[in-house]
Design a protein around this motif. Sequence first.
Motif, PDB file in Angstrom:
ATOM      1  N   ASP A  17       0.829  -1.200   0.000  1.00 23.09           N
ATOM      2  CA  ASP A  17       0.000   0.000   0.000  1.00 23.09           C
ATOM      3  C   ASP A  17       0.865   1.253   0.000  1.00 23.09           C
ATOM      4  O   ASP A  17       0.579   2.221  -0.719  1.00 23.09           O
ATOM      5  CB  ASP A  17      -0.916   0.011   1.239  1.00 23.09           C
ATOM      6  N   GLN A  18       1.915   1.246   0.799  1.00 23.46           N
ATOM      7  CA  GLN A  18       2.792   2.416   0.853  1.00 23.46           C
ATOM      8  C   GLN A  18       3.515   2.641  -0.464  1.00 23.46           C
ATOM      9  O   GLN A  18       3.872   3.778  -0.798  1.00 23.46           O
ATOM     10  CB  GLN A  18       3.811   2.248   1.984  1.00 23.46           C
ATOM     11  N   LEU A  19       3.711   1.561  -1.202  1.00 22.37           N
ATOM     12  CA  LEU A  19       4.355   1.670  -2.512  1.00 22.37           C
ATOM     13  C   LEU A  19       3.362   2.010  -3.619  1.00 22.37           C
ATOM     14  O   LEU A  19       3.731   2.115  -4.788  1.00 22.37           O
ATOM     15  CB  LEU A  19       5.069   0.353  -2.847  1.00 22.37           C
ATOM     16  N   GLY A  20       2.091   2.159  -3.252  1.00 18.74           N
ATOM     17  CA  GLY A  20       1.072   2.494  -4.235  1.00 18.74           C
ATOM     18  C   GLY A  20       0.534   1.315  -5.009  1.00 18.74           C
ATOM     19  O   GLY A  20      -0.198   1.493  -5.987  1.00 18.74           O
ATOM     20  N   ARG A  21       0.865   0.113  -4.572  1.00 21.09           N
ATOM     21  CA  ARG A  21       0.424  -1.106  -5.269  1.00 21.09           C
ATOM     22  C   ARG A  21      -0.824  -1.654  -4.566  1.00 21.09           C
ATOM     23  O   ARG A  21      -0.840  -2.708  -3.955  1.00 21.09           O
ATOM     24  CB  ARG A  21       1.569  -2.111  -5.304  1.00 21.09           C
ATOM     25  N   THR A  22      -1.899  -0.868  -4.650  1.00 16.84           N
ATOM     26  CA  THR A  22      -3.099  -1.104  -3.861  1.00 16.84           C
ATOM     27  C   THR A  22      -3.762  -2.444  -4.145  1.00 16.84           C
ATOM     28  O   THR A  22      -4.157  -3.161  -3.214  1.00 16.84           O
ATOM     29  CB  THR A  22      -4.109   0.031  -4.099  1.00 16.84           C
ATOM     30  N   ILE A  39      -5.578  -6.654  10.668  1.00 18.99           N
ATOM     31  CA  ILE A  39      -5.690  -6.816   9.211  1.00 18.99           C
ATOM     32  C   ILE A  39      -6.784  -5.901   8.679  1.00 18.99           C
ATOM     33  O   ILE A  39      -6.607  -5.189   7.682  1.00 18.99           O
ATOM     34  CB  ILE A  39      -5.994  -8.268   8.825  1.00 18.99           C
ATOM     35  N   LEU A  40      -7.933  -5.916   9.353  1.00 23.33           N
ATOM     36  CA  LEU A  40      -9.049  -5.073   8.921  1.00 23.33           C
ATOM     37  C   LEU A  40      -8.677  -3.591   9.000  1.00 23.33           C
ATOM     38  O   LEU A  40      -9.100  -2.791   8.155  1.00 23.33           O
ATOM     39  CB  LEU A  40     -10.280  -5.360   9.787  1.00 23.33           C
ATOM     40  N   SER A  41      -7.882  -3.235  10.002  1.00 20.99           N
ATOM     41  CA  SER A  41      -7.439  -1.848  10.118  1.00 20.99           C
ATOM     42  C   SER A  41      -6.604  -1.454   8.905  1.00 20.99           C
ATOM     43  O   SER A  41      -6.782  -0.371   8.332  1.00 20.99           O
ATOM     44  CB  SER A  41      -6.630  -1.672  11.408  1.00 20.99           C
ATOM     45  N   ASN A  42      -5.690  -2.325   8.502  1.00 19.56           N
ATOM     46  CA  ASN A  42      -4.885  -2.052   7.308  1.00 19.56           C
ATOM     47  C   ASN A  42      -5.756  -1.957   6.065  1.00 19.56           C
ATOM     48  O   ASN A  42      -5.558  -1.086   5.212  1.00 19.56           O
ATOM     49  CB  ASN A  42      -3.856  -3.162   7.120  1.00 19.56           C
ATOM     50  N   LEU A  43      -6.701  -2.871   5.944  1.00 22.57           N
ATOM     51  CA  LEU A  43      -7.583  -2.853   4.774  1.00 22.57           C
ATOM     52  C   LEU A  43      -8.403  -1.580   4.751  1.00 22.57           C
ATOM     53  O   LEU A  43      -8.585  -0.948   3.695  1.00 22.57           O
ATOM     54  CB  LEU A  43      -8.490  -4.083   4.787  1.00 22.57           C
ATOM     55  N   GLY A  44      -8.896  -1.174   5.926  1.00 23.78           N
ATOM     56  CA  GLY A  44      -9.655   0.074   6.005  1.00 23.78           C
ATOM     57  C   GLY A  44      -8.818   1.265   5.597  1.00 23.78           C
ATOM     58  O   GLY A  44      -9.271   2.139   4.843  1.00 23.78           O
ATOM     59  N   LEU A  45      -7.569   1.318   6.061  1.00 24.08           N
ATOM     60  CA  LEU A  45      -6.686   2.413   5.683  1.00 24.08           C
ATOM     61  C   LEU A  45      -6.376   2.378   4.190  1.00 24.08           C
ATOM     62  O   LEU A  45      -6.204   3.423   3.560  1.00 24.08           O
ATOM     63  CB  LEU A  45      -5.400   2.342   6.489  1.00 24.08           C
ATOM     64  N   SER A  46      -6.327   1.172   3.630  1.00 26.68           N
ATOM     65  CA  SER A  46      -6.086   1.046   2.199  1.00 26.68           C
ATOM     66  C   SER A  46      -7.209   1.732   1.414  1.00 26.68           C
ATOM     67  O   SER A  46      -6.953   2.468   0.453  1.00 26.68           O
ATOM     68  CB  SER A  46      -5.995  -0.435   1.812  1.00 26.68           C
ATOM     69  N   TYR A  47      -8.445   1.484   1.844  1.00 27.27           N
ATOM     70  CA  TYR A  47      -9.571   2.145   1.185  1.00 27.27           C
ATOM     71  C   TYR A  47      -9.516   3.660   1.390  1.00 27.27           C
ATOM     72  O   TYR A  47      -9.800   4.443   0.476  1.00 27.27           O
ATOM     73  CB  TYR A  47     -10.896   1.602   1.716  1.00 27.27           C
ATOM     74  N   ALA A  48      -9.147   4.079   2.600  1.00 29.52           N
ATOM     75  CA  ALA A  48      -9.079   5.513   2.881  1.00 29.52           C
ATOM     76  C   ALA A  48      -8.018   6.183   2.022  1.00 29.52           C
ATOM     77  O   ALA A  48      -8.244   7.270   1.471  1.00 29.52           O
ATOM     78  CB  ALA A  48      -8.793   5.735   4.364  1.00 29.52           C
ATOM     79  N   LEU A  49      -6.859   5.537   1.910  1.00 27.22           N
ATOM     80  CA  LEU A  49      -5.783   6.096   1.094  1.00 27.22           C
ATOM     81  C   LEU A  49      -6.170   6.181  -0.378  1.00 27.22           C
ATOM     82  O   LEU A  49      -5.658   7.024  -1.117  1.00 27.22           O
ATOM     83  CB  LEU A  49      -4.516   5.247   1.248  1.00 27.22           C
ATOM     84  N   ALA A  50      -7.078   5.288  -0.791  1.00 24.25           N
ATOM     85  CA  ALA A  50      -7.543   5.290  -2.179  1.00 24.25           C
ATOM     86  C   ALA A  50      -8.704   6.254  -2.391  1.00 24.25           C
ATOM     87  O   ALA A  50      -9.275   6.316  -3.482  1.00 24.25           O
ATOM     88  CB  ALA A  50      -7.953   3.877  -2.595  1.00 24.25           C
ATOM     89  N   GLY A  51      -9.060   7.001  -1.344  1.00 24.42           N
ATOM     90  CA  GLY A  51     -10.143   7.967  -1.472  1.00 24.42           C
ATOM     91  C   GLY A  51     -11.521   7.344  -1.430  1.00 24.42           C
ATOM     92  O   GLY A  51     -12.461   7.863  -2.043  1.00 24.42           O
ATOM     93  N   GLU A  52     -11.665   6.232  -0.690  1.00 24.58           N
ATOM     94  CA  GLU A  52     -12.951   5.555  -0.550  1.00 24.58           C
ATOM     95  C   GLU A  52     -13.331   5.495   0.927  1.00 24.58           C
ATOM     96  O   GLU A  52     -13.324   4.428   1.542  1.00 24.58           O
ATOM     97  CB  GLU A  52     -12.875   4.153  -1.140  1.00 24.58           C
ATOM     98  N   PRO A  53     -13.668   6.643   1.535  1.00 23.54           N
ATOM     99  CA  PRO A  53     -13.912   6.690   2.974  1.00 23.54           C
ATOM    100  C   PRO A  53     -15.095   5.860   3.450  1.00 23.54           C
ATOM    101  O   PRO A  53     -15.080   5.362   4.578  1.00 23.54           O
ATOM    102  CB  PRO A  53     -14.132   8.182   3.247  1.00 23.54           C
ATOM    103  N   ALA A  54     -16.125   5.700   2.606  1.00 23.21           N
ATOM    104  CA  ALA A  54     -17.282   4.905   3.028  1.00 23.21           C
ATOM    105  C   ALA A  54     -16.886   3.436   3.228  1.00 23.21           C
ATOM    106  O   ALA A  54     -17.248   2.806   4.231  1.00 23.21           O
ATOM    107  CB  ALA A  54     -18.410   5.028   2.005  1.00 23.21           C
ATOM    108  N   LYS A  55     -16.129   2.898   2.281  1.00 26.84           N
ATOM    109  CA  LYS A  55     -15.657   1.520   2.412  1.00 26.84           C
ATOM    110  C   LYS A  55     -14.690   1.401   3.587  1.00 26.84           C
ATOM    111  O   LYS A  55     -14.708   0.416   4.330  1.00 26.84           O
ATOM    112  CB  LYS A  55     -14.977   1.061   1.126  1.00 26.84           C
ATOM    113  N   ALA A  56     -13.845   2.415   3.737  1.00 31.16           N
ATOM    114  CA  ALA A  56     -12.890   2.411   4.840  1.00 31.16           C
ATOM    115  C   ALA A  56     -13.623   2.357   6.176  1.00 31.16           C
ATOM    116  O   ALA A  56     -13.251   1.586   7.075  1.00 31.16           O
ATOM    117  CB  ALA A  56     -12.009   3.652   4.770  1.00 31.16           C
ATOM    118  N   GLU A  57     -14.645   3.170   6.323  1.00 34.50           N
ATOM    119  CA  GLU A  57     -15.406   3.201   7.575  1.00 34.50           C
ATOM    120  C   GLU A  57     -16.073   1.854   7.847  1.00 34.50           C
ATOM    121  O   GLU A  57     -16.048   1.354   8.982  1.00 34.50           O
ATOM    122  CB  GLU A  57     -16.469   4.299   7.523  1.00 34.50           C
TER     123      GLU A  57
END
Length: 232
Positions: A151-156, A176-194
Amino acid sequence: MRGSARGLFVGRSVVLLLAAGALAGCVADKDVTGSVMRASASREVATGDREGQLRRMAATYAAAYEKNPNDPGAAYAYGVTLRALDQRAQALAVLESASIRHPAQRQILAAYGRSLADAGRLEEALKVLGKAHLPEQPDWRILNAQGAILDQLGRTAEARRYYESALKIAPGEPSILSNLGLSYALAGEPAKAEAVLLQAVANPKADDKVRANLAMVQGLKSAGPAKKPTRG
């Protein structure tokens, strides 16, 4: 595996490994994920002053390491304890040396890979963690760390495949879920992240960092899609 190479699992080294095992589990996800400590591991250092306990552990492991730096158990225990104390440069030095001395010891490689990620050496971290992970013996903590690095490398897309694999081994694991949630947030998908982070905090093992991530994402969601969170 010859003579002293077995020391990671037999003799006095096993004592150090057992003592550091829970600690290693908790800091395994601290490196690049939203979860700092798992409940089962946090009990090892939660009574009394956590930092004080960690410093006492570090002193014990330092003495063992200085006495015999070739002892894989001593190096491993000392390295992961230093990481827990956020003494990252020293931890990296100890674990790098241990990985050179014991290139077949996957526990050491896993800890070294996480330490490389601490230092921002992400591509190197991925390579080392890849060596630490065996498909026939999957470790969700390593998969989770690999996903967060990707994720940090942009390989979402790749990162999420790693999270999915990790969740198959440890369903509902909040780190794991926390990382996945942050992945969605970093991709600009806050609803999925939440939604994902709400699943994470519903787990009794969720810690304050996971809850803080949820609060952050909810704040970003209410503020609009323009901002993206950064990993803590």
